[in-house]
Design an enzyme around this catalytic site. Structure first.
Site, mmCIF file in Angstrom:
data_model
loop_
_atom_site.group_PDB
_atom_site.id
_atom_site.type_symbol
_atom_site.label_atom_id
_atom_site.label_comp_id
_atom_site.label_asym_id
_atom_site.label_seq_id
_atom_site.Cartn_x
_atom_site.Cartn_y
_atom_site.Cartn_z
ATOM 1 C CB CYS A 383 37.148 56.894 35.770
ATOM 2 S SG CYS A 383 36.945 55.432 34.723
ATOM 3 C CG HIS A 559 40.752 54.675 28.857
ATOM 4 N ND1 HIS A 559 41.691 54.666 29.873
ATOM 5 C CD2 HIS A 559 39.701 55.381 29.342
ATOM 6 C CE1 HIS A 559 41.211 55.313 30.920
ATOM 7 N NE2 HIS A 559 40.002 55.772 30.624
#
Length: 637
Positions: A383, A559
Site C-alpha cells: 500500500c 495514516h
C-alpha cells in the site's frame, strides 16, 4: 468449462459497466429529481430550472460515465482523455450518448495508456510535463474526431434497427415479444428515442382511430423497473440496497425510469427480469384490451392514471402489477444467487457499499504473468505506506497460508519498497498500476477490501491445488537482514505492544463527528504522546483525500504516507471508538485507528485487530463496549 468461462466474462463485463455508472448514481438522482419536479409535466413546473434537464442528460451524465470508464483503465489521465473523446460522440448525435460514453471512455483510457508506454523511459529530463500534456491533447483531439465520425452514426443506425424490429413484431401479432428489443434498448438509454421516435407516432395514429393505444404503454410501463428496485431493496447488500428506496420513489412516482438502468447494468443477467416483466405486462394489457390516450411523460404512475381513459383503470393497474411481480421474482432469484455465491456485495449490509467490480478482487489482465505454486515463496501486500491496510491484509492471508500448510512467506511493504524477489504482489485496485511499474516481474492481484474479499481463499485454494512444495529451509537461508528484522519485530512481546498502544490513547463511547474531525482527534493523541509531530495530522488528512482509509468491517486506519514518515518520532497507535459510527465516504467506521509506524512494531497490534473483527460477536463488542481494560487487553495480548 466453456460455459463457466463465458459466464465469468459476462459478469466481468457487467461489473466493468457498473464501475463506470455506479460512482455517478448521485448525479443520476440529481438529474432525476430536477426532471421530476421542474419539467412542464412535473410536480412544480419551472421553465428556468427545467433548462437544466437537457444539458445534464446530454453532456454531464455521459461525460461523468466516460471519465469513470477512462479512469478505471488508466487513472485520472485516462479519465480526462475518455471524457474528451466522448465529446465527439455527444456532438455527433442527437440523442443522449450513454452508449458512446461507455465505449469512448475506456477506449480513451486504453489509448493514452498505450501511448504512455511508448514514451516510457524515452523522455529527456525536464521535458516530462511538456510531452505528457501534448500527448494527451493530441490523443484526446484525435479520438474526439474519430468518435464524431464513426461512433455517433453507428448508434444512430442501432436506433433505426430497433424501430424496424418493433414494427416487425407488431405486424406479426407478437407484441409481447417486442420487450426483447425494447427493454435492453431502454437500459442502454435509448428509451426516449424508442418512445418518442418509434412508439409515440404509432400510438398517435392508433389513438386517432380508436381513442386509445397500447403503444403508449410498451416502453413507459414502470412495472419492470419497479420489480428490479424492489428486489435490490429486499435482497441486496450495501450502498445499492440503501439507495434502492429513493430510486423507487423517483422511478415509480416521479416517472424517471433512467434511475433504475444502472442497477441492471451492474448485473446484466437482470435483463431477463425486465424482459420478462415487460412481456408479461404487455400480455396483460392486451388481455384487458387497455390503452392510454397519450404518452405518459414522465412515466409516473400519476401520469399513467392521467392518460388512462374511462373503463381502462383495472387493465392498467393489472398490467403494471403483473409486470412488477414477474420482474421482481426473476430479479430476486438472480440477486439472491449472486449474494449467496459472493459474486457481488459480499459484506455487512448495514455498513457497506456496492463493490461494483467485485470480480476484480482476484483479477489478472489477459496475458499477465501468473506464477505456479512451485515458484512462490514470497507474497507481498503493498500500500502507500506499507503500515496500515497492507499489514492487516498480510496478517489475514498469512493465517490462511499457514492453515493450508503452505511454506510461503507473506510480508507487507510500501509500494516503493516492493522487493525484487516478490512472486505475487497484492494491492488495492487503485494502486495496482503503480505496483506493476515497481515489480513488473511479479504476478499482480487487485483487491478492493483488505478484510472482506474472496481473493485470499481463492489464492490459497489455487496454490494448494497446484501442490506447493515446502521451501522453508531454502527460504530461511536466503532471508535478508531486513526480513529477519521484520520477523523479529512482528513477534515482539506484550510490553512492546503496550508501548505502542497506551491506555490513555484509547477513547471509548465518543459522539459521532465528521470524518476529518475524527482523524484530527486520533492524530492529536499521537502528538500528545510524542509519537509524531503536529504536521503529521495534516498528512493524515491529505492521505484521506487521495483514497479512503476505510478498510471494511467498521474500521478505518488513517495514516500519513511518503514524506510524512519524517514527521514520525516513534511507532504509536491511537484508537477512537464511535458507537454510532463516522461516515467514511458512505461507510460507517466504528473504530478509527490512527497509525504512525517507523518500523514494523505496530504490526502485532494490527494483526490482533484483523483477527478480532473476524468474529462478529467480538467485533460488535469492540464497537460498543465501555470496558477500557477489556478493549486494551484484546489489542495488546
Amino acid at each position: 468449462m466453456q460455459k463457466s468461462s463465458f459466464q465469468n466474462k459476462v459478469q466481468s463485463f457487467g461489473r466493468f459497466l457498473s464501475g463506470m455508472v455506479m460512482p455517478n448514481i448521485g448525479a443520476f438522482i440529481a438529474w432525476g429529481l430536477i426532471t421530476a419536479f421542474f419539467i412542464p409535466t412535473g410536480w412544480i413546473p419551472n421553465e428556468g430550472l427545467a433548462g437544466l434537464v437537457g444539458p445534464m442528460i446530454t453532456y454531464l451524465l455521459p461525460l461523468l460515465i466516460a471519465f469513470s470508464g477512462g479512469r478505471l483503465v488508466a487513472g485520472i489521465r485516462g479519465g480526462v482523455i475518455g471524457a474528451v473523446a466522448t465529446m465527439g460522440v455527444i456532438v455527433g448525435s442527437d440523442i443522449p450518448m450513454f452508449i458512446g460514453a461507455m465505449v469512448m471512455g475506456p477506449f480513451g483510457g486504453w489509448t493514452i495508456k498505450k501511448v504512455d508506454q511508448i514514451f516510457e523511459g524515452k523522455i529527456k529530463s525536464g521535458f516530462e510535463m511538456l510531452v505528457n500534456n501534448f500527448s494527451a491533447g493530441i490523443v484526446g483531439g484525435l479520438l474526439a474526431i474519430l468518435a464524431y465520425q464513426i461512433i455517433g452514426p453507428v448508434v444512430g443506425g442501432l436506433n433505426e434497427a430497433l424501430r424496424l424490429g418493433v414494427n416487425a413484431f407488431v405486424s406479426r401479432g407478437l407484441l409481447p415479444l417486442a420487450s426483447i428489443f425494447i427493454e435492453p434498448a431502454k437500459i442502454l438509454f435509448l428509451n426516449n428515442a424508442i418512445n418518442h421516435g418509434v412508439l409515440g407516432p404509432l400510438g398517435i395514429q392508433e389513438a386517432a382511430e380508436t381513442g386509445k393505444s397500447i403503444f403508449f404503454m410498451l416502453e413507459t410501463n414502470p412495472g419492470p423497473g419497479l420489480g428490479i428496485l424492489l428486489a435490490y431493496w429486499i435482497f441486496a447488500k450495501g450502498m445499492v440496497k440503501q439507495s434502492a428506496p429513493g430510486a423507487i420513489i423517483i422511478h415509480f412516482f416521479g416517472g424517471i425510469h433512467e434511475i433504475y438502468f444502472p442497477y441492471v447494468l451492474m448485473k446484466p443477467s437482470l435483463l431477463l427480469a425486465v424482459i420478462g416483466g415487460g412481456a408479461s405486462g404487455i400480455f396483460t394489457f392486451r388481455l384487458f384490451n387497455t390503452g392510454l390516450v397519450a404518452t405518459p411523460s414522465p412515466g409516473s404512475i400519476f401520469a399513467y392514471l392521467a392518460m388512462t381513459p374511462r373503463g381502462n383503470y383495472l387493465g392498467v393497474f393489472a398490467g403494471i402489477l403483473v409486470a412488477t411481480a414477474v420482474s421482481f421474482l426473476i430479479a430476486s432469484a438472480l440477486i439472491k444467487r449472486s449474494v449467496a455465491r459472493g459474486d457481488t456485495m459480499e459484506f455487512e449490509s448495514a455498513q457497506s457499499k456496492v463493490r461494483e467490480q467485485k470480480g476484480k478482487d482476484l483479477h489478472m489482465e489477459k496475458g499477465a504473468k501468473k506464477v505456479t505454486a512451485s515458484e512462490v515463496n514470497k507474497i507481498v501486500f503493498a500500500c502507500d505506506a506499507g503500515m496500515g491496510s497492507s499489514a492487516m491484509g498480510a496478517g489475514k492471508l498469512r493465517k490462511k497460508i499457514e492453515a493450508a500448510g503452505l511454506d510461503i512467506e507473506v510480508v507487507n511493504k510500501a509500494i516503493n519498497e516492493i522487493p525484487e524477489d516478490a512472486q505475487i504482489v497484492i494491492t488495492h485496485q487503485n494502486l495496482t498500476s503503480r505496483a506493476k511499474e515497481k515489480a513488473p516481474q511479479a504476478e499482480h492481484i487487485s483487491i478492493q477490501d483488505f478484510l472482506q474479499t474472496p481473493a485470499y481463499d481463492q489464492l490459497v485454494e489455487r496454490l494448494t491445488r497446484e501442490g506447493a512444495d515446502s521451501k522453508k529451509e531454502s527460504k530461511n537461508e536466503s532471508k535478508t537482514l531486513e526480513e529477519k528484522e521484520t520477523e523479529s519485530s512482528s513477534s515482539k512481546s506484550v510490553s512492546s505492544n503496550q508501548e505502542i498502544l497506551k491506555k490513555e490513547n484509547i477513547k471509548l463511547g465518543l459522539d459521532s463527528v465528521e470524518r476529518n474531525e475524527a482523524i484530527k482527534m486520533a492524530g492529536e493523541l499521537l502528538v500528545e504522546s510524542g509519537y509524531v509531530d503536529q504536521d503529521y495530522i495534516e498528512a493524515m488528512l491529505d492521505r484521506e483525500q487521495e483514497m479512503t482509509t476505510y478498510i471494511g468491517q467498521g474500521v478505518a486506519i488513517p495514516h500519513g504516507v511518503g514524506s510524512a514518515k519524517k514527521k514520525i518520532n516513534k511507532t504509536g497507535i491511537s484508537i477512537l471508538q464511535f458507537p454510532d459510527g463516522v461516515d467514511f465516504e458512505g461507510e460507517k467506521a466504528y473504530l478509527v485507528i490512527a497509525i504512525a509506524g517507523v518500523g514494523n512494531e505496530h504490526l502485532k497490534v494490527l494483526a490482533n485487530l484483523s483477527e478480532l473483527i473476524e468474529e462478529n460477536s467480538t467485533a460488535e463488542k469492540l464497537r460498543t463496549t465501555d470496558d477500557l481494560d477489556y478493549f486494551y487487553e484484546k489489542f495488546t495480548l
